[in-house]
Design a protein around this motif. Structure first.
Motif, PDB file in Angstrom:
ATOM      1  N   MET A  10       0.826  -1.205   0.000  1.00 46.49           N
ATOM      2  CA  MET A  10       0.000   0.000   0.000  1.00 46.49           C
ATOM      3  C   MET A  10       0.864   1.260   0.000  1.00 46.49           C
ATOM      4  O   MET A  10       0.589   2.230  -0.720  1.00 46.49           O
ATOM      5  CB  MET A  10      -0.911  -0.004   1.224  1.00 46.49           C
ATOM      6  CG  MET A  10      -2.037  -1.025   1.167  1.00 46.49           C
ATOM      7  SD  MET A  10      -3.212  -0.682  -0.182  1.00 46.49           S
ATOM      8  CE  MET A  10      -3.864   0.898   0.338  1.00 46.49           C
ATOM      9  N   LYS A  11       1.932   1.250   0.815  1.00 51.88           N
ATOM     10  CA  LYS A  11       2.814   2.424   0.878  1.00 51.88           C
ATOM     11  C   LYS A  11       3.485   2.667  -0.471  1.00 51.88           C
ATOM     12  O   LYS A  11       3.622   3.813  -0.908  1.00 51.88           O
ATOM     13  CB  LYS A  11       3.868   2.228   1.959  1.00 51.88           C
ATOM     14  CG  LYS A  11       3.312   2.282   3.370  1.00 51.88           C
ATOM     15  CD  LYS A  11       4.388   1.953   4.390  1.00 51.88           C
ATOM     16  CE  LYS A  11       3.814   1.875   5.793  1.00 51.88           C
ATOM     17  NZ  LYS A  11       4.837   1.470   6.795  1.00 51.88           N
ATOM     18  N   ASP A  12       3.916   1.584  -1.127  1.00 51.41           N
ATOM     19  CA  ASP A  12       4.539   1.736  -2.443  1.00 51.41           C
ATOM     20  C   ASP A  12       3.549   2.315  -3.450  1.00 51.41           C
ATOM     21  O   ASP A  12       3.913   3.153  -4.288  1.00 51.41           O
ATOM     22  CB  ASP A  12       5.057   0.389  -2.942  1.00 51.41           C
ATOM     23  CG  ASP A  12       6.273  -0.094  -2.162  1.00 51.41           C
ATOM     24  OD1 ASP A  12       6.889   0.740  -1.479  1.00 51.41           O
ATOM     25  OD2 ASP A  12       6.582  -1.302  -2.218  1.00 51.41           O
ATOM     26  N   ALA A  13       2.286   1.870  -3.336  1.00 50.03           N
ATOM     27  CA  ALA A  13       1.259   2.396  -4.243  1.00 50.03           C
ATOM     28  C   ALA A  13       1.028   3.889  -3.988  1.00 50.03           C
ATOM     29  O   ALA A  13       0.908   4.689  -4.929  1.00 50.03           O
ATOM     30  CB  ALA A  13      -0.043   1.620  -4.056  1.00 50.03           C
ATOM     31  N   ILE A  14       0.955   4.280  -2.691  1.00 48.23           N
ATOM     32  CA  ILE A  14       0.775   5.695  -2.345  1.00 48.23           C
ATOM     33  C   ILE A  14       1.970   6.506  -2.836  1.00 48.23           C
ATOM     34  O   ILE A  14       1.818   7.605  -3.397  1.00 48.23           O
ATOM     35  CB  ILE A  14       0.608   5.852  -0.816  1.00 48.23           C
ATOM     36  CG1 ILE A  14      -0.658   5.135  -0.345  1.00 48.23           C
ATOM     37  CG2 ILE A  14       0.551   7.309  -0.418  1.00 48.23           C
ATOM     38  CD1 ILE A  14      -0.747   4.997   1.164  1.00 48.23           C
ATOM     39  N   LYS A  15       3.172   5.956  -2.618  1.00 47.29           N
ATOM     40  CA  LYS A  15       4.382   6.663  -3.039  1.00 47.29           C
ATOM     41  C   LYS A  15       4.399   6.856  -4.551  1.00 47.29           C
ATOM     42  O   LYS A  15       4.720   7.951  -5.047  1.00 47.29           O
ATOM     43  CB  LYS A  15       5.607   5.871  -2.585  1.00 47.29           C
ATOM     44  CG  LYS A  15       6.930   6.504  -2.954  1.00 47.29           C
ATOM     45  CD  LYS A  15       8.084   5.642  -2.448  1.00 47.29           C
ATOM     46  CE  LYS A  15       9.425   6.192  -2.906  1.00 47.29           C
ATOM     47  NZ  LYS A  15      10.547   5.362  -2.427  1.00 47.29           N
ATOM     48  N   ARG A  16       4.031   5.815  -5.303  1.00 51.98           N
ATOM     49  CA  ARG A  16       4.015   5.934  -6.771  1.00 51.98           C
ATOM     50  C   ARG A  16       2.982   6.955  -7.223  1.00 51.98           C
ATOM     51  O   ARG A  16       3.224   7.735  -8.149  1.00 51.98           O
ATOM     52  CB  ARG A  16       3.725   4.565  -7.401  1.00 51.98           C
ATOM     53  CG  ARG A  16       4.899   3.601  -7.369  1.00 51.98           C
ATOM     54  CD  ARG A  16       4.667   2.433  -8.311  1.00 51.98           C
ATOM     55  NE  ARG A  16       3.488   1.681  -7.943  1.00 51.98           N
ATOM     56  CZ  ARG A  16       3.482   0.663  -7.082  1.00 51.98           C
ATOM     57  NH1 ARG A  16       4.614   0.297  -6.500  1.00 51.98           N
ATOM     58  NH2 ARG A  16       2.372   0.021  -6.795  1.00 51.98           N
TER      59      ARG A  16
END
Length: 724
Positions: free
Chosen positions: A44-50
């Motif tokens: 989820m964090k990677d998705a938010i970061k992207r």
């Protein structure tokens, strides 16, 4: 063994098996639970970061232009080109500001108009400057924070714009201590914000902050450095690694100086060509045209000699060279080329030295240099606040599902764990009952358990064990019987040795005997022959144990019989040899010394049957007495007689007569090294002047110190007679 002493079962195998299974599965499940939750959160964090990085990349170019022009105008870079250049810069910075405002109004503004499901909250841009950092903020940059209005996108600041309660302790601190050219994600909550800043945030929510670093010019140097640090060193890349290890510090120093910041570095001036290069460089930075030739020559020679003196102490810092140069400029009243800063001077010098291959080093580590260079290249940060509540309910739902699944698995495992041991408890109980019978000494009892599993195998092992225990018990009884017999043999053999040594005026005796086993093969004796004559005998039977002990007893008996009938030592040996040759096994033989000492004249008449040579210690030196002969019981009478003779040696007052068996000099240490005759003689010499008993104690102590914990491998016997 009494049955009443067997403990009762409170926590049986069923309970223990169940607990082991439940705890192991619980531990594994908890680890898996955390791993799954962390993996899902990371996804989820990677998705938010992207998502945030994609939004910010759309305006990062304009943001870098805005920060670069703003810094240029603030530093006066445009004023040097006239009013027109400054006006053009102002136009460009206004265009970049409008582009950013329009962009964030279209992205964040549309989000702000939603009544529900808002994800984006507010955008910001931070101008980061390390060049004018105050002394008290050594690890904190001078930052200027601006925000974009949610609806219009217009830029505004809070108070002086020098502090932000959420961005500074998270995003700015991260990029101040970490070399990272990619976007960064962090978390903050507005509930920790002071009241005067609360208006920036709505409903005191939790935030996800996504930020993108902006550079004056983004060099690939930092990505290469991160790859260099994270690449494991192996044989394939060691050459490249060493080149990069030497290259990176110089590149970082160059970038710091190129940004106008001073940083020291050290130069190896041990070679004359390197010193000449430095001298010529700083002379080229001095206005020497029009200066008297003598003054110019003195200036150059003085600078060169001082550099040479300083170089003898090791690498020279560039700051020391600059200080020396400036002091000489004042001394000789020479001016430097104007409009060239110290940073530019050091940068140009560094470039020249690198081109000429002069060794350069820094007192700071490569990591420190990399971080300093990164800070000077970092122009600022552009970022977004996102509402955390819009992302994390999904994480919590997934976490709850994972937890429920884990609990369900654990309940099933616990049920199975409780029932499973019941299938093996019955067999184990029968096994324990059989073990109790074995413990009572009933070795004929057999445990009957069917099946080919581990319990059945264990029952077979128990049955084999009972058979072996029965045999072991019988062997133990037999061993005890043999030990008793050996003890009896030892006692008999000990009785055959002299119980007391003769007490004869003018003579002192000392003896030592230690068998390797219960029944030894060594023998010594002191026999009174009458007419002031004394028989001295020592013998060593081949082998060890009862057989050797019996041969020793036989030899002792023969000696006592024949020595009373004859004073001819050779004749006595011939009689003993003939008897042993005819009445003992061929593997038994005896080495022996027998001498007759006349206590009035101190004349020693003796014969040797292959025994170790006797020694006489006289006035600090040792005399070896001639030996020879063949062991008793080996050769025929004719051969034995031909090789045996009678010898004489006259002792003097103060002499020590020493006889021993080969167990003394052949004693071994743990490496198989022998004690040896030379060590034996040295130990005897150290005991000179002492009583024979004390001399023997010294020898035995020396042998024990040499052999250490190594087991005795032969019988040890000694006789010492001192003529006083």
């Amino acid at each position: 063994m009494k049955t009443s002493r067997i403990r009762k079962i409170f926590f049986g195998i069923r309970f223990k098996f169940a607990m082991v299974i439940i705890l192991s599965i619980t531990f594994s499940s908890v680890l898996l639970l955390f791993a799954l939750i962390n993996q899902h959160e990371k996804t989820m964090k990677d998705a938010i970061k992207r998502q945030g990085e994609t939004i910010l990349q759309g305006i990062s170019g304009q943001a870098e232009i805005y920060l670069r022009l703003r810094r240029s105008i603030a530093s006066g870079a445009y004023r040097t080109q006239g009013a027109r250049s400054t006006a053009e810069g102002a136009v460009q910075i206004d265009q970049a500001r409008k582009a950013m405002s329009s962009y964030f109004a279209s992205v964040v503004g549309q989000e702000a108009k939603k009544e529900k499901g808002r994800i984006l909250d507010i955008a910001f841009i931070a101008d980061i400057d390390w060049s004018d950092t105050p002394r008290g903020r050594r690890n904190k940059p001078l930052a200027y924070y601006q925000y974009f209005h949610r609806l219009s996108g217009a830029l505004f600041t809070q108070k002086s714009g020098r502090y932000d309660p959420l961005i500074e302790p998270t995003i700015v601190d991260y990029f101040s201590t970490t070399i990272d050219t990619d976007a960064h994600i962090d978390f903050a909550t507005s509930s920790d914000v002071q009241e005067e800043y609360r208006y920036l945030f709505r409903e005191n929510p939790d935030f996800v902050i996504v930020a993108l670093p902006l550079f004056r010019e983004k060099p690939a140097l930092y990505d290469e450095y991160n790859r260099y640090k994270n690449t494991p060193l192996d044989r394939r890349n060691i050459e490249t690694h060493l080149k990069q290890q030497e290259m990176f510090p110089l590149q970082f120093i160059s970038r710091i100086l190129a940004h106008g910041s001073l940083i020291d570095y050290q130069i190896d001036l041990s070679h004359k060509t390197h010193r000449r290069l430095i001298t010529n460089y700083f002379l080229s930075r001095s206005l020497l045209s029009g200066i008297n030739y003598t003054i110019r020559a003195n200036f150059k020679n003085d600078f060169d000699s001082r550099i040479t003196t300083r170089a003898q102490k090791g690498p020279v810092p560039i700051s020391d060279i600059e200080s020396l140069w400036k002091s000489l400029l004042n001394r000789y009243r020479v001016k430097r080329i104007p409009d060239i800063s110290d940073a530019e001077t050091r940068y140009a010098c560094l470039s020249l030295l690198r081109k000429r291959g002069v060794p350069i080093a820094s007192s700071q580590s490569t990591d420190q240099l990399a971080l300093l260079s990164f800070r000077h290249d970092l122009a600022g940060i552009v970022g977004l606040f996102l509402y955390r509540k819009e992302f994390f309910p999904e994480i919590m739902r997934s976490a709850n599902e994972i937890i429920n699944l884990t609990v369900s698995i654990l309940v099933r495992i616990a049920f199975i764990a409780i029932l499973f041991p019941a299938f093996i408890i019955r067999s184990i109980r029968r096994l324990s009952d059989g073990a109790i019978e074995i413990g009572k000494g009933r070795f004929d009892n057999k445990i009957e358990i069917k099946g080919s599993d581990e319990i059945g195998r264990l029952a077979d092992i128990f049955n084999i064990m009972t058979v072996n225990l029965k045999k072991a018990e019988e062997m133990k009884i037999e061993k005890l019987r043999m030990e008793n017999e050996l003890e009896t043999a030892r006692q008999i053999q000990a009785a055959l040795l002299p119980e007391h040594l003769p007490n004869i005026k003018g003579h002192e005796f000392g003896t030592y005997y230690l068998a390797q086993t219960e029944s030894g093969g060594d023998y010594y004796d002191v026999i009174s022959l009458g007419d002031d004559k004394l028989g001295i005998a020592i013998a060593d039977v081949s082998g060890h144990g009862v057989g050797s002990g019996l041969v020793m007893a036989m030899t002792r008996t023969l000696l006592h019989i024949y020595c009373m009938k004859s004073t001819n030592t050779k004749k006595i040996f011939e009689l003993i040899n003939e008897y042993l040759k005819n009445n003992t096994a061929s593997n038994y033989f005896v080495t022996m010394f027998y001498g007759i000492l006349d206590m009035r004249s101190h004349l020693l008449t003796y014969s040797s049957a292959g025994h170790s040579p006797s020694m006489v210690l006289r006035k600090g030196s040792i005399i070896d007495l001639a030996a020879g002969g063949i062991a008793l019981g080996v050769a025929s009478s004719e051969m034995f007689s031909r090789n045996t003779d009678i010898k004489e040696f006259r002792l003097q007052p103060g002499d020590y007569f020493i006889q021993y068996t080969d167990g003394v000099d052949e004693s071994m240490d743990s490496q198989g090294n022998e004690y040896g005759i030379e060590r034996f003689k040295k130990a005897l010499l150290q005991g000179a002047g002492k009583t024979p008993a004390k001399m023997i104690e010294g020898v035995i102590s020396d042998i024990r110190a040499f052999t250490g914990s190594t087991l005795q491998h032969d019988d040890i016997t000694m006789i010492i007679c001192k003529i006083t």
